[in-house]
Design a protein around this motif. Structure first.
Motif, PDB file in Angstrom:
ATOM      1  N   GLY A   1      35.876  26.576   1.478  1.00 13.76           N
ATOM      2  CA  GLY A   1      35.922  26.009  -0.030  1.00 13.76           C
ATOM      3  C   GLY A   1      34.749  25.291  -0.497  1.00 13.76           C
ATOM      4  N   ALA A   2      33.635  25.321   0.177  1.00 19.98           N
ATOM      5  CA  ALA A   2      32.467  24.603  -0.245  1.00 19.98           C
ATOM      6  C   ALA A   2      31.907  25.427  -1.445  1.00 19.98           C
ATOM      7  CB  ALA A   2      31.185  24.437   0.898  1.00 19.98           C
ATOM      8  N   ALA A   3      31.328  24.347  -2.311  1.00 19.66           N
ATOM      9  CA  ALA A   3      30.511  25.006  -3.401  1.00 19.66           C
ATOM     10  C   ALA A   3      29.095  25.435  -3.137  1.00 19.66           C
ATOM     11  CB  ALA A   3      30.606  24.065  -4.869  1.00 19.66           C
ATOM     12  N   PHE A   4      28.510  26.269  -3.741  1.00 20.63           N
ATOM     13  CA  PHE A   4      27.003  26.530  -3.519  1.00 20.63           C
ATOM     14  C   PHE A   4      26.425  26.364  -4.668  1.00 20.63           C
ATOM     15  CE2 PHE A   4      29.417  28.572  -0.276  1.00 20.63           C
ATOM     16  CZ  PHE A   4      28.998  28.059   0.921  1.00 20.63           C
ATOM     17  N   VAL A   5      24.884  26.037  -4.401  1.00 17.11           N
ATOM     18  CA  VAL A   5      23.934  26.216  -5.707  1.00 17.11           C
ATOM     19  C   VAL A   5      22.844  26.985  -5.423  1.00 17.11           C
ATOM     20  CG1 VAL A   5      24.601  24.135  -6.853  1.00 17.11           C
ATOM     21  CG2 VAL A   5      23.037  23.971  -4.885  1.00 17.11           C
ATOM     22  N   ASP A   6      22.354  27.651  -6.159  1.00 10.24           N
ATOM     23  CA  ASP A   6      20.837  28.353  -6.371  1.00 10.24           C
ATOM     24  C   ASP A   6      20.526  29.299  -5.056  1.00 10.24           C
ATOM     25  OD1 ASP A   6      20.318  26.462  -8.309  1.00 10.24           O
ATOM     26  OD2 ASP A   6      19.334  25.088  -7.177  1.00 10.24           O
ATOM     27  N   MET A   7      21.708  30.017  -4.716  1.00 13.95           N
ATOM     28  CA  MET A   7      21.469  30.887  -3.471  1.00 13.95           C
ATOM     29  C   MET A   7      20.570  31.725  -3.597  1.00 13.95           C
ATOM     30  SD  MET A   7      23.658  29.747  -0.935  1.00 13.95           S
ATOM     31  CE  MET A   7      23.672  30.851  -0.141  1.00 13.95           C
ATOM     32  N   GLU A   8      20.367  32.416  -4.952  1.00 16.04           N
ATOM     33  CA  GLU A   8      18.937  33.408  -4.944  1.00 16.04           C
ATOM     34  C   GLU A   8      17.690  32.848  -5.100  1.00 16.04           C
ATOM     35  OE1 GLU A   8      21.259  32.027  -7.097  1.00 16.04           O
ATOM     36  OE2 GLU A   8      19.781  31.117  -8.828  1.00 16.04           O
ATOM     37  N   GLN A   9      17.326  31.482  -4.922  1.00 14.06           N
ATOM     38  CA  GLN A   9      16.258  30.826  -4.894  1.00 14.06           C
ATOM     39  C   GLN A   9      15.766  30.808  -3.324  1.00 14.06           C
ATOM     40  OE1 GLN A   9      14.854  30.262  -7.650  1.00 14.06           O
ATOM     41  NE2 GLN A   9      16.638  30.399  -8.870  1.00 14.06           N
ATOM     42  N   ILE A  10      15.022  31.705  -3.092  1.00 18.78           N
ATOM     43  CA  ILE A  10      14.305  31.929  -1.962  1.00 18.78           C
ATOM     44  C   ILE A  10      12.835  31.918  -1.912  1.00 18.78           C
ATOM     45  CG2 ILE A  10      14.144  33.579   0.188  1.00 18.78           C
ATOM     46  CD1 ILE A  10      16.967  34.399  -0.488  1.00 18.78           C
ATOM     47  N   GLN A  11      12.445  31.265  -1.258  1.00 17.22           N
ATOM     48  CA  GLN A  11      10.770  30.846  -1.441  1.00 17.22           C
ATOM     49  C   GLN A  11       9.915  31.698  -0.554  1.00 17.22           C
ATOM     50  OE1 GLN A  11       8.860  26.996   0.086  1.00 17.22           O
ATOM     51  NE2 GLN A  11       8.104  27.123  -2.165  1.00 17.22           N
ATOM     52  N   THR A  12       8.888  32.606  -0.908  1.00 14.46           N
ATOM     53  CA  THR A  12       7.954  33.156  -0.131  1.00 14.46           C
ATOM     54  C   THR A  12       6.846  32.139   0.191  1.00 14.46           C
ATOM     55  OG1 THR A  12       6.973  34.154  -1.798  1.00 14.46           O
ATOM     56  CG2 THR A  12       8.574  35.367  -0.688  1.00 14.46           C
ATOM     57  N   HIS A  13       6.423  32.292   1.461  1.00 13.39           N
ATOM     58  CA  HIS A  13       5.028  31.040   1.757  1.00 13.39           C
ATOM     59  C   HIS A  13       3.957  32.165   1.557  1.00 13.39           C
ATOM     60  CE1 HIS A  13       2.092  28.875   3.493  1.00 13.39           C
ATOM     61  NE2 HIS A  13       2.906  27.782   3.531  1.00 13.39           N
ATOM     62  N   PRO A  14       2.882  31.779   0.564  1.00 14.30           N
ATOM     63  CA  PRO A  14       1.882  32.688   0.063  1.00 14.30           C
ATOM     64  C   PRO A  14       0.987  33.081   1.248  1.00 14.30           C
ATOM     65  CG  PRO A  14       1.644  30.291  -0.816  1.00 14.30           C
ATOM     66  CD  PRO A  14       2.902  30.409  -0.139  1.00 14.30           C
ATOM     67  N   THR A  15       0.838  32.253   2.328  1.00 15.82           N
ATOM     68  CA  THR A  15      -0.370  32.582   3.231  1.00 15.82           C
ATOM     69  C   THR A  15       0.166  32.753   4.421  1.00 15.82           C
ATOM     70  OG1 THR A  15      -1.019  30.007   3.405  1.00 15.82           O
ATOM     71  CG2 THR A  15      -2.207  31.509   1.746  1.00 15.82           C
ATOM     72  N   VAL A  16       0.554  33.826   4.800  1.00 16.85           N
ATOM     73  CA  VAL A  16       1.313  34.051   6.127  1.00 16.85           C
ATOM     74  C   VAL A  16       0.360  35.394   6.638  1.00 16.85           C
ATOM     75  CG1 VAL A  16       3.169  35.014   7.523  1.00 16.85           C
ATOM     76  CG2 VAL A  16       3.405  33.235   5.496  1.00 16.85           C
ATOM     77  N   ASN A  17      -0.038  35.248   7.964  1.00 17.49           N
ATOM     78  CA  ASN A  17      -0.789  36.300   8.500  1.00 17.49           C
ATOM     79  C   ASN A  17       0.071  37.682   8.739  1.00 17.49           C
ATOM     80  OD1 ASN A  17      -1.747  37.920  11.213  1.00 17.49           O
ATOM     81  ND2 ASN A  17      -3.541  36.990  10.346  1.00 17.49           N
ATOM     82  N   PRO A  18       0.016  38.770   8.351  1.00 16.21           N
ATOM     83  CA  PRO A  18       0.732  39.943   8.293  1.00 16.21           C
ATOM     84  C   PRO A  18       0.912  40.329   9.640  1.00 16.21           C
ATOM     85  CG  PRO A  18      -1.028  40.403   6.647  1.00 16.21           C
ATOM     86  CD  PRO A  18      -1.425  38.921   7.308  1.00 16.21           C
ATOM     87  N   THR A  19      -0.084  40.179  10.511  1.00 19.04           N
ATOM     88  CA  THR A  19       0.062  40.927  11.676  1.00 19.04           C
ATOM     89  C   THR A  19       1.014  40.044  12.578  1.00 19.04           C
ATOM     90  OG1 THR A  19      -2.238  40.574  11.679  1.00 19.04           O
ATOM     91  CG2 THR A  19      -1.425  42.605  12.813  1.00 19.04           C
ATOM     92  N   ASP A  20       0.719  38.592  12.850  1.00 18.49           N
ATOM     93  CA  ASP A  20       1.650  37.925  13.830  1.00 18.49           C
ATOM     94  C   ASP A  20       2.629  36.877  12.972  1.00 18.49           C
ATOM     95  OD1 ASP A  20      -0.116  35.868  13.171  1.00 18.49           O
ATOM     96  OD2 ASP A  20      -0.670  35.498  15.421  1.00 18.49           O
ATOM     97  N   GLN A  21       2.555  37.158  11.742  1.00 18.68           N
ATOM     98  CA  GLN A  21       3.318  35.956  10.998  1.00 18.68           C
ATOM     99  C   GLN A  21       3.071  34.497  11.314  1.00 18.68           C
ATOM    100  OE1 GLN A  21       5.279  38.799  12.440  1.00 18.68           O
ATOM    101  NE2 GLN A  21       4.569  39.741  10.573  1.00 18.68           N
ATOM    102  N   THR A  22       1.853  34.339  11.628  1.00 17.97           N
ATOM    103  CA  THR A  22       1.562  32.897  11.492  1.00 17.97           C
ATOM    104  C   THR A  22       1.101  32.588  10.314  1.00 17.97           C
ATOM    105  OG1 THR A  22       0.260  33.029  13.768  1.00 17.97           O
ATOM    106  CG2 THR A  22      -0.583  31.230  12.297  1.00 17.97           C
ATOM    107  N   MET A  23       1.755  31.176  10.052  1.00 16.12           N
ATOM    108  CA  MET A  23       1.808  30.631   8.784  1.00 16.12           C
ATOM    109  C   MET A  23       0.472  29.720   8.448  1.00 16.12           C
ATOM    110  SD  MET A  23       4.790  28.827   6.822  1.00 16.12           S
ATOM    111  CE  MET A  23       4.334  27.060   7.489  1.00 16.12           C
ATOM    112  N   TYR A  24      -0.498  30.062   7.590  1.00 17.72           N
ATOM    113  CA  TYR A  24      -1.678  28.994   7.587  1.00 17.72           C
ATOM    114  C   TYR A  24      -0.938  27.902   6.538  1.00 17.72           C
ATOM    115  CZ  TYR A  24      -4.132  33.439   8.484  1.00 17.72           C
ATOM    116  OH  TYR A  24      -4.528  34.830   8.885  1.00 17.72           O
ATOM    117  N   THR A  25      -0.864  26.753   6.962  1.00 16.78           N
ATOM    118  CA  THR A  25      -0.487  25.590   6.263  1.00 16.78           C
ATOM    119  C   THR A  25      -1.428  25.403   4.883  1.00 16.78           C
ATOM    120  OG1 THR A  25      -0.303  23.193   5.954  1.00 16.78           O
ATOM    121  CG2 THR A  25      -1.976  24.082   7.565  1.00 16.78           C
TER     122      THR A  25
END
Ligand code: ADP
Length: 595
Positions: free
Chosen positions: A266-290
């Protein structure tokens, strides 16, 4: 002084969850669920940053019977992948550097970054406790002392390790060590399936499962710290259909189990549709450039060689801008000065995902961009940097002119990064139900919760969140235990060394603890090998910089084999060959001194 970017994998902390004396057996006919049922005062679900922080804080407050359950074979969750740092205002490090910041300004920036969807009370709690969070991490052996600039912050506010390496490995290593030092048991490979409540809705324990079956850990308080759901594509698409098909930067355990368990009670939830994408991720190996690469001066250019956005805008704005470019991709472009300013960049270079050249034109040729166009962009940017104004996109912080050879570029595109929504909590990290009341005995912290980040999380605020609210949840859970019967003697005990994996053959090494270094895919791998009674009984990886889940698979596959067979001549793990080999070499080197 060389500070190791350490990732201490608590692989050997696998424990036997038994009641009573340690000699009872979990095997055979007596292993019915009833015999394995056990108890603790506080059960923490999830050994990521928030969960381990909560457990440590509870024990620091006086809790005596705390256990952490973790479904993966290692601790660390997404926290270990965190590259940025911890946002904090009014810290002694800011004061040292003459940075004028305030709680109000951090609240303002966080609310603005989150498009005012954030729960302001939670944001204020975050900001007010942030400086203490930095001190706490440092007090337990961590290293947050360098203050830098990050997207969405008006001033330098992100606190990072001295050597500017990624914050996650440092934080998780520090938490692992403290958990071990305090003797807090971590039940690895143990998945929480259900939070149990009584007829009044108060928490009574957690139903968990491991390789041998299901059992109950009865408890007075539970801290939910299961992280987000960024690695659960169905759940992501359920809440935000336009993210179908996106890659993720998340570890494979980020499947939103906590959301499902909390929903059932019975917990309440907030903002479930708020999902962040990180802008700078290498598309081949998913390394995230900080984001620190941009913070320290890098720009983004599209495949036509042109800038297209203020690179220091918030993640949602930069992600959306990239998706509008050719192929929905762009290049992160920087020079030697930026490389020299940030150790994290070495990892990307070691991973082979960065193009480099002595000239801008040479770089352009390598990445298939018109050399004249890129040269024009770079020259223009150097001029903007010199004058301190960016008339095109209004970028304010331009650290360097990007004119120092060599020049570098890495391909990037947005990927699912952080799930901002989650379980509703109040400022005491108590979970709120759908009727607006507190669920007695249930606390939550970290990415499983919603409200702190609103519609967009600022880089550096996740680590602030896990430490600040992890501590509040730990303290709250302990206070609740004190109000409801007090502390008890630990029932589940932390393993003292050998863990579940045991040698299957005899060996004859010299007793002691040895260190060895091998070479992994992304850089050196350092291990600490413990020999007791002639046998290798424990192997801890204390430094590793290989990306993504590769090291998890390698560590999980190779280390138990070495302990069982007492030799480093074991099978490599498919898909993680170099990392496996690096671990084996490191252990072999360590054992040279033990012969
Ligand atoms: P946070 O940053 O909020 O601490 P992390 O992703 O770092 O989040 O850590 C969450 C941890 O919780 C991960 O290690 C993950 O494997 C663990 N976890 C997730 N679901 C469960 C579950 N059902 N039972 C036990 N552990 C879980």
């Amino acid at each position: 002084m060389k500070k190791i970017s350490a990732l201490l994998l608590a692989l050997t902390m696998v424990l036997t969850p038994l009641t009573g004396c340690g000699s009872s057996s979990t095997n055979g006919a007596s292993d019915t669920p009833a015999t394995r049922d056990t108890s603790a005062d506080i059960v923490v679900i999830g050994a990521g940053g928030a969960g381990m922080t909560a457990a440590i804080q509870a024990v620091q407050d006086g809790a005596t019977n705390v256990v952490i359950v973790e479904k993966m074979p290692i601790t660390g969750g997404n926290s270990v992948r965190s590259t940025g740092g911890l946002n904090a205002a009014e810290t002694k490090y800011q004061e040292r550097d003459g940075i004028e910041d305030s709680i109000d300004l951090m609240v303002e920036d966080t609310m603005k970054g989150g498009k005012n969807l954030n729960d302001e009370a939670l944001v204020r709690t975050l900001a007010e406790n942030s400086a203490a969070a930095v001190d706490w991490v440092n007090d337990i052996g961590g290293d947050l002392s360098v203050v830098g600039m990050f997207g969405g912050a008006s001033v330098k506010r992100i606190h990072r390790p001295t050597d500017t390496s990624a914050v996650g490995p440092m934080l998780v290593t520090t938490l692992n060590k403290k958990v071990k030092e305090l003797g807090i048991p971590v039940l690895l490979n143990t998945k929480a399936e259900e939070i149990l409540v009584d007829s009044n809705g108060a928490v009574t324990g957690v139903k968990v499962s491991d390789a041998e079956g299901t059992y109950t850990i009865n408890a007075k308080a539970v801290v939910l710290a299961t992280g987000g759901f960024g690695a659960n594509p169905e759940m992501v698409v359920k809440y935000k259909p336009d993210l179908a098909g996106f890659d993720t930067t998340n570890h494979k355990g980020a499947t939103g189990d906590g959301i499902v368990m909390a929903e059932k009670i019975g917990a309440a939830f907030v903002d479930m549709e708020q999902i962040q994408t990180h802008p700078t991720v290498n598309p081949t190996d998913q390394t995230m450039y900080t984001e620190g690469v941009r913070g320290n001066g890098a720009i983004l250019v599209n495949k036509e060689g042109k800038r297209f956005v203020n690179e220091l805008e918030t993640r949602d704005v930069v992600s959306a801008a990239i998706l509008e470019q050719t192929d929905g991709q762009c290049y992160l472009v920087f020079d030697q000065a930026v490389r020299d300013s940030l150790k994290a960049i070495e990892e990307y270079i070691n991973a082979g995902i960065i193009f480099e050249s002595d000239t801008v034109e040479g770089l352009a040729e390598q990445i298939g961009v018109d050399p004249a166009a890129l040269k024009e962009t770079m020259d223009q940017y150097a001029g903007y940097q010199a004058s301190g104004t960016d008339p095109d996109f209004g970028r304010e912080s331009m650290e360097v002119p990007l004119t120092k050879a060599k020049f570098y570029a890495g391909l990037c595109a947005p990927a699912i990064h952080h799930t901002m929504g989650g379980v509703k909590i109040n400022t005491q990290a108590q979970v709120i139900n759908t009727e607006g009341n507190v669920i007695p005995g249930l606390f939550a912290a970290g990415e499983v919760t919603g409200g702190v980040h609103g519609a967009n999380r600022l880089g550096g605020n996740a680590v602030a969140d896990i430490v600040v609210f992890g501590r509040i949840a730990g303290s709250g859970a302990h206070a609740y235990v004190m109000e409801n019967g007090g502390t008890t003697e630990p029932v589940i005990k932390a393993a003292t060394g050998t863990g579940e994996v045991k040698p299957e053959v005899e060996a004859n090494f010299k007793d002691g603890t040895y260190t060895g270094v091998g070479q992994g895919k992304g850089g050196p791998i350092t291990v600490e090998v413990v020999v007791k009674d002639g046998e290798v009984v424990e192997i801890n990886v204390t430094e590793i910089s290989d990306t993504k889940g590769i090291y998890e698979n390698a560590v999980e596959g190779v280390i138990p084999q070495i302990i069982k067979k007492q030799t480093t001549e074991v099978d490599v793990v498919g898909g993680a060959t170099l990392t496996s080999q690096g671990i084996m070499d490191a252990v072999a080197k360590a054992l040279e001194a033990a012969k």
